[in-house]
Design an enzyme around this catalytic site. Structure first.
Site: not given
Ligand code: ZN
Length: 290
Positions: A124, A197, A207, A218, A234, A249, A275
């Site tokens: 990304c 995630k 970002r 996303r 997962e 996450k 973040s």
């Molecule tokens: Zn990414």
């Protein structure tokens, strides 16, 4: 009253040393992973506006910062590359001259076995559209993205990564990475998989730091925040494909998921204080609120 109950729990809180002695949980710097946002160029050491105290650093400054981290007992470094060139396929993530490859070589040359180098494996920050994989007919393609991510992980291993850490959430990427690493002799390079995630608004400051806001959203690859069982699925899939460690996450807002994953697996479980969580606490502290 049952015999095994203390009637005065405060007795064991009397002094700082006593509290240390009976503490049930310990967070040690050696268990923490410090993120670094590495940019091209030299002599760059700039605070990221949306994350107080977190910096954009060039490779030369990263080495200085790594020394400071070691003095604080922080041995593990996670590298996020911020390239100057972006294209549809994130080409600047590959090869020996990517910003992360350069950072790995310099860190390993200077600190060797005294540091653990972990690299973010995701497209990304390198794609012009800001998605974590390839875009095909307006959708994020799965298998072709996995192949590119595996090449990225191999480039990191060749440059000195101890651990590669895919954060993209494509299906099958852990297996693709493990296969390519093994085929090239990197059987000792470990994989820390972002297994659970979740899609989240908490990623906003990151970002900003990586200039990686996607066109669109996303949610076709990151998980739905309403799902807990899917986090277990997962995680088990990543382990079956060869992950050595798994990650949940976010952290603060997802303690139930961390707990559930901890119960389900035997390997180390890592969590990511993202973040937005970090900046909430940091800004509140700076404002004198907490
Ligand atoms: Zn990414």
């Amino acid at each position: 009253q049952p015999m095994n109950l203390l009637d005065r729990p405060r007795r064991l809180r009397t002094s700082p040393l006593l509290r240390e002695m009976v503490a049930e949980t310990d967070v040690n710097p050696r268990q923490l992973i410090t993120p670094h946002f590495v940019v091209e160029g030299s002599d760059i050491y700039e605070e990221i506006g949306s994350m107080p105290g977190v910096l954009h650093v060039s490779v030369d400054k990263l080495v200085e910062e790594g020394g400071g981290d070691l003095e604080l007992g922080r041995q593990s470094h996670r590298l996020f590359g911020i390239p100057e060139q972006k294209d549809d396929h994130g080409s600047s993530a590959l090869g020996t001259e990517s910003v992360v490859a350069k950072a790995l070589r310099v860190l390993k040359e200077k600190f060797g076995q005294d540091v653990i180098t972990i690299t973010d494996v995701c497209l990304c920050a390198y794609t012009s559209h800001g998605h974590c994989g390839f875009l095909e007919d307006g959708r994020v393609a799965n298998d072709s993205s996995c192949a590119q991510l595996a090449k990225m992980a191999l480039a990191h291993a060749q440059a000195g990564a101890d651990i590669v850490s895919p954060s993209d959430m494509m299906d099958g990427r852990v297996g693709a990475i493990r296969d390519l690493l093994d085929e090239n002799g990197f059987t000792s390079t470990a994989i820390l998989a972002y297994s659970a995630k979740y899609a989240s608004a908490y990623y906003g400051p990151f970002r900003d730091a990586c200039d990686s806001a996607p066109q669109g959203e996303r949610k076709s690859y990151q998980m739905d925040p309403r799902n807990l069982r899917e986090a277990v699925l997962e995680t088990l899939l990543d382990l079956a494909e060869g992950a050595d460690m798994v990650m949940v996450k976010l952290a603060l807002a997802y303690l139930d998921i961390i707990r559930r994953v901890r119960v389900e697996v035997l390997c180390p479980v890592v969590c990511y204080n993202v973040s937005g969580e970090y900046s909430l606490v940091k800004n509140a502290a700076d404002a004198g609120l907490v």
